[in-house]
Design an enzyme around this catalytic site. Structure first.
Site, PDB file in Angstrom:
ATOM      1  N   ALA A  75      -3.828  -4.561  64.735  1.00 42.60           N
ATOM      2  CA  ALA A  75      -3.598  -4.694  63.280  1.00 42.60           C
ATOM      3  C   ALA A  75      -2.478  -4.087  62.502  1.00 42.60           C
ATOM      4  CB  ALA A  75      -4.883  -3.742  62.940  1.00 42.60           C
ATOM      5  N   ASN A 155     -10.958   3.744  57.101  1.00 47.71           N
ATOM      6  CA  ASN A 155     -10.977   4.340  58.360  1.00 47.71           C
ATOM      7  C   ASN A 155     -11.195   5.879  58.228  1.00 47.71           C
ATOM      8  OD1 ASN A 155      -8.230   3.658  57.311  1.00 47.71           O
ATOM      9  ND2 ASN A 155      -7.699   5.383  58.840  1.00 47.71           N
ATOM     10  N   SER A 203      -8.197  -5.939  64.907  1.00 42.16           N
ATOM     11  CA  SER A 203      -7.832  -5.385  66.322  1.00 42.16           C
ATOM     12  C   SER A 203      -8.950  -5.151  67.113  1.00 42.16           C
ATOM     13  CB  SER A 203      -7.113  -4.008  65.899  1.00 42.16           C
ATOM     14  OG  SER A 203      -6.536  -3.377  67.027  1.00 42.16           O
ATOM     15  N   CYS A 330      -4.472  12.925  60.723  1.00 43.14           N
ATOM     16  CA  CYS A 330      -4.152  11.569  60.594  1.00 43.14           C
ATOM     17  C   CYS A 330      -2.506  11.214  60.369  1.00 43.14           C
ATOM     18  CB  CYS A 330      -4.874  10.849  59.441  1.00 43.14           C
ATOM     19  SG  CYS A 330      -5.651   9.607  60.145  1.00 43.14           S
TER      20      CYS A 330
END
Ligand SMILES: *Cc1c(COP(=O)(O)O)cnc(C)c1O
Length: 406
Positions: A75, A155, A203, A330
């Site tokens: 992705a 996400n 993905s 992250c």
């Protein structure tokens, strides 16, 4: 790995390869090793046939056509190709694109690249649940706008954007609409026609397929979308993405999608029930917790929750058997609080104390209960050492305290 019990609850980062997917891939890693672009022998034809079959499954899952699927390495590449490819192809119309600050880095960073190349990006605001304002989107579209890129499921916090509405607004205005659907592909309903989607990224490894393979859906009619390639070579994928196709990966992607769709609604319901079970326990047995994201429109597998008066990183160290991610992890190298939570107006203290849980097809009730036990114990232990938590219990408003030296 470790000698203690391990529970994987990080499915928004990646998922375990489904054994039936591996089984489908195996022949293409061994005896059927042909190059799908070899047009002169059986090896090539077998590979091409397998790729075509996967392409059909993937296209059908979106309500699109085989010729609208471009295979990529994942992705990240799909987002780069969609954003850079469309912006550069249509720069004659204008150099303005629209997005939001809560997007994945694989959308934000190509947009930043465009900004440094002279494009203007409008970053839409989000509210405290991570939702955009549809009226602000409508008002932001200008004559020189070429592209709107807004993700489907987030996400980090799981918030789902109303992409059918967004797509309709874009099409009405004659602007292309790209969505990063990596977290929802194979899970939520996706229909490129009804949702007016021109470009869509997905993905395989987020839905029990292999890592290193993804797709970009590129609309061919009403309107026909053209992209400037970002990689050059043999002209594969109708010139949009040169490079030998990852045949085993593509076969696995197709198989993973087939399996997801076979059981989609039951699986979504099962994951949401597990997630709700975890949330319910944490909310009922701990005080000062806050669920981040939109609880009405949220990924079935996602729970993002902040535990006040605790550092997310310390909490993660206190639960060594539970694989989760913290709001600050992250942007890996740094311990900056999550930019997503920050964009939602979550204070630094609550952003620093956030944990993301992601259940998956392979999660069990027993695992969720074990994770809840470990977590509740760890939070209590850490809070016992926290003077701020003591004060909060006594009803002292920490923000009103006059700290010494200030
Ligand atoms: C994982 C993820 C990506 C990156 O996908 P890769 O295939 O790992 O490059 C992009 N967007 C979202 C929303 C994701 O969750």
């Amino acid at each position: 790995m470790a000698n203690h019990r391990l529970v994987y609850l990080d499915s928004q980062a990646t998922t375990k390869l489904e054994p039936r997917v591996l089984e489908a891939m195996m022949p293409f890693l061994t005896e059927d090793f042909g190059n799908a672009a070899s047009r002169s022998h059986d090896f090539g034809w077998a590979a091409e046939k397998a790729v075509d079959h996967a392409r059909e499954i993937l296209a059908a899952s979106l309500g699109g056509k085989s010729r609208e699927i471009v295979f990529t390495s994942g992705a990240t590449e799909s987002n780069n190709l969609a954003i850079l490819g469309a912006a550069r192809m249509y720069q004659g119309k204008g150099k303005h694109v629209i997005s939001a600050a809560t997007e994945h880095k694989a959308v934000i960073d190509p947009l930043k690249r465009l900004e440094s190349d002279g494009w203007e990006v409008t970053w839409l605001d989000v509210d405290d649940k991570g939702r955009i304002d549809i009226d602000q989107l409508r008002a932001s579209i200008r004559p020189d706008t070429t592209l709107v890129t807004l993700m489907h499921g987030n996400n980090e916090i799981g918030t789902i954007h109303p992409i059918a509405k967004i797509g309709a607004i874009c099409h009405e205005a004659g602007v292309l609409f790209h969505t990063d659907a990596t977290q929802t592909f194979g899970k939520e309903t996706l229909d490129v026609g009804a949702m007016h989607i021109d470009l869509l990224s997905a993905s395989a490894h987020k839905m029990y397929g292999p890592k290193g393979v993804g797709l970009l859906y590129v609309r061919r009619r009403n309107p026909r979308v053209r992209l400037e390639p970002i990689q050059f070579g043999g002209g594969h994928e109708r010139g949009m993405r040169s490079g030998t196709l990852n045949v085993p990966g593509i076969v696995g992607f197709g198989k993973a999608t087939e399996l997801c769709l076979e059981n989609r609604e039951a699986e979504q319901a099962r994951m949401a029930a597990l997630r709700d079970r975890l949330q319910q326990r944490l909310e009922s047995e701990l005080d000062f917790v806050r669920v981040n994201g939109d609880q009405e429109n949220r990924l079935a597998a996602n729970l993002n929750i902040s535990f006040a008066y605790i550092e997310g990183e310390s909490l993660i160290m206190g639960i060594p058997g539970i694989a989760v991610s913290s709001g600050s992890a992250c942007t890996s190298a740094s311990l900056e609080p999550s930019y997503v939570l920050r964009a939602m107006g979550v204070g630094d203290d609550m952003a620093h104390s956030s944990i993301r849980f992601g259940v998956s097809r392979f999660s069990t009730e027993d695992e969720v209960d074990y994770a809840a036990d470990c977590l509740i114990a760890a939070v209590r232990r850490l809070r016992e050492m926290s003077p701020l938590y003591e004060m909060a219990l006594e009803g002292i408003d920490i923000n009103s305290v006059q700290w010494q030296g200030h």
